[in-house]
Scaffold this motif. Structure first.
Motif, PDB file in Angstrom:
ATOM      1  N   LEU A  89      13.669 -24.759 -10.441  1.00  0.00           N
ATOM      2  CA  LEU A  89      14.815 -23.448 -11.339  1.00  0.00           C
ATOM      3  C   LEU A  89      16.167 -23.648 -11.663  1.00  0.00           C
ATOM      4  N   VAL A  95      16.027 -14.957 -13.945  1.00  0.00           N
ATOM      5  CA  VAL A  95      14.509 -15.508 -14.050  1.00  0.00           C
ATOM      6  C   VAL A  95      14.821 -15.119 -15.522  1.00  0.00           C
ATOM      7  N   ASN A  98      15.506 -18.527 -16.740  1.00  0.00           N
ATOM      8  CA  ASN A  98      15.754 -19.996 -16.960  1.00  0.00           C
ATOM      9  C   ASN A  98      14.214 -19.839 -17.137  1.00  0.00           C
ATOM     10  N   VAL A  99      12.989 -18.975 -17.745  1.00  0.00           N
ATOM     11  CA  VAL A  99      12.100 -19.259 -18.783  1.00  0.00           C
ATOM     12  C   VAL A  99      12.531 -19.512 -20.039  1.00  0.00           C
ATOM     13  N   LEU A 122       6.900 -13.281 -18.512  1.00  0.00           N
ATOM     14  CA  LEU A 122       7.556 -13.234 -17.082  1.00  0.00           C
ATOM     15  C   LEU A 122       6.631 -11.540 -16.892  1.00  0.00           C
ATOM     16  N   LEU A 127       6.623 -10.575 -13.288  1.00  0.00           N
ATOM     17  CA  LEU A 127       8.028 -10.688 -12.549  1.00  0.00           C
ATOM     18  C   LEU A 127       8.329  -9.964 -14.297  1.00  0.00           C
ATOM     19  N   LYS A 131      13.590  -9.870 -13.870  1.00  0.00           N
ATOM     20  CA  LYS A 131      14.697 -10.517 -15.230  1.00  0.00           C
ATOM     21  C   LYS A 131      15.664 -10.525 -14.951  1.00  0.00           C
ATOM     22  N   PRO A 135      17.435 -16.990  -8.635  1.00  0.00           N
ATOM     23  CA  PRO A 135      16.546 -17.593  -7.703  1.00  0.00           C
ATOM     24  C   PRO A 135      16.896 -17.107  -6.329  1.00  0.00           C
ATOM     25  N   LYS A 143       9.812 -16.726  -6.662  1.00  0.00           N
ATOM     26  CA  LYS A 143       9.803 -18.841  -7.957  1.00  0.00           C
ATOM     27  C   LYS A 143       9.301 -19.431  -8.236  1.00  0.00           C
ATOM     28  N   THR A 146       7.808 -17.437 -11.632  1.00  0.00           N
ATOM     29  CA  THR A 146       9.324 -18.023 -12.208  1.00  0.00           C
ATOM     30  C   THR A 146       8.357 -19.309 -12.954  1.00  0.00           C
ATOM     31  N   ARG A 150       7.980 -20.312 -16.302  1.00  0.00           N
ATOM     32  CA  ARG A 150       8.213 -21.777 -17.762  1.00  0.00           C
ATOM     33  C   ARG A 150       7.950 -22.365 -18.129  1.00  0.00           C
TER      34      ARG A 150
END
Ligand SMILES: Nc1ncnc2c1ncn2[C@@H]1O[C@H](COP(=O)(O)OP(=O)(O)OP(=O)(O)O)[C@@H](O)[C@H]1O
Length: 248
Positions: A89, A95, A98-99, A122, A127, A131, A135, A143, A146, A150
């Protein structure tokens, strides 16, 4: 379908892959097991075209990934997703970001569509409430979730998991395994999971392949491997110190 045909790879004088043959049917999940240093990660890298073999082929629906170049190679690689061991990540991104990252990098979708897609992924991995976190502020299991979100956001047809539950406690590990299985069943991607989680992995995959001394010495269902009479397979999956596998 992924077909590995008579694959050889050496590094200097170390022969790592010595005639690997393996077939993975579309939409199936396969655990790739074997001792440390046996070449599991190297095999994954060949499958995704990051390493070219000394000899042999990796066919993705009959296309040799070691031979294609340029745009066809890019298109082939776009069919893959990878979930790395550590999650890989970006520490400076939330989060959510990252996605969203692969969509922002690789597509021209507008912000509102990206937002909807990220929220959907998510939610899929549980998750939604995390959001806005970074990390450093989330647990190891979060993690991994996530990293999975992603990967899923690009709708890959094939996902390679490199030790997806390393470092997690047994319960969180079980939850991640179950999540992978649920996603794989509902989204119908092909999954190859490199793992040392034996026997836990057996409950979430269709097939198991074992790499030993540069070759696949076993492929079969989890039930079949559990009852295998092959002394190497038996010793490895039962974690016995005595047997044909030398412990260096
Ligand atoms: N780029 C490289 N150059 C030289 N040797 C390499 C390279 N990459 C891997 N190797 C060697 O190839 C062998 C197989 O490595 P690989 O990482 O595939 O093992 P593995 O089965 O995934 O192990 P583990 O379960 O410990 O992760 C190891 O001996 C490693 O040192």
């Amino acid at each position: 379908m992924i077909k590995v045909v008579d694959l050889y790879k050496s590094f200097k004088d170390q022969a790592v892959l010595r005639g690997v043959n393996l077939t993975i049917e579309e939409g199936c999940s396969m655990a790739l097991i074997g001792g440390s240093g046996q070449g599991k990660s190297i095999l994954l890298k060949h499958i995704i075209g990051l390493i070219r073999p000394d000899q042999g082929r990796v066919l993705i629906d009959n296309q040799d990934i070691g031979k294609v170049r340029g745009r066809p190679l890019k298109q082939l690689k776009e069919r893959f997703g990878i979930v790395f061991q550590g999650g890989a990540l970006f520490d400076s991104l939330t989060v959510f970001d990252n996605v969203a990252f692969p969509l922002r990098e690789k597509t021209r979708l507008n912000d509102s569509i990206i937002r909807d897609k990220v929220l959907q992924e998510l939610s899929r991995v549980g998750l939604s409430d995390a959001k806005k976190k970074y990390p450093a502020e989330i647990s190891g299991g979060m993690k991994k979730r996530t990293a999975l979100a992603r990967c899923l956001i690009m709708n890959p047809e094939i996902i390679l998991f490199d030790e997806p539950t390393t470092g997690l406690d047994p319960l969180i590990s079980k939850a991640i395994h179950r999540l992978i299985r649920e996603c794989q069943k509902s989204l119908k991607f092909t999954a190859i999971i490199v793992t040392h989680e034996i026997p836990a992995i057996f409950s979430i995959v269709d097939y198991v392949a074992m790499l030993y001394n540069g070759k696949i010495i076993f492929t079969g269902t989890p039930e079949e491997i559990k009852t295998s009479l092959d002394p190497v397979v038996h010793q490895f999956i039962h974690g016995e110190l005595e047997g044909p596998i030398s412990l260096k």
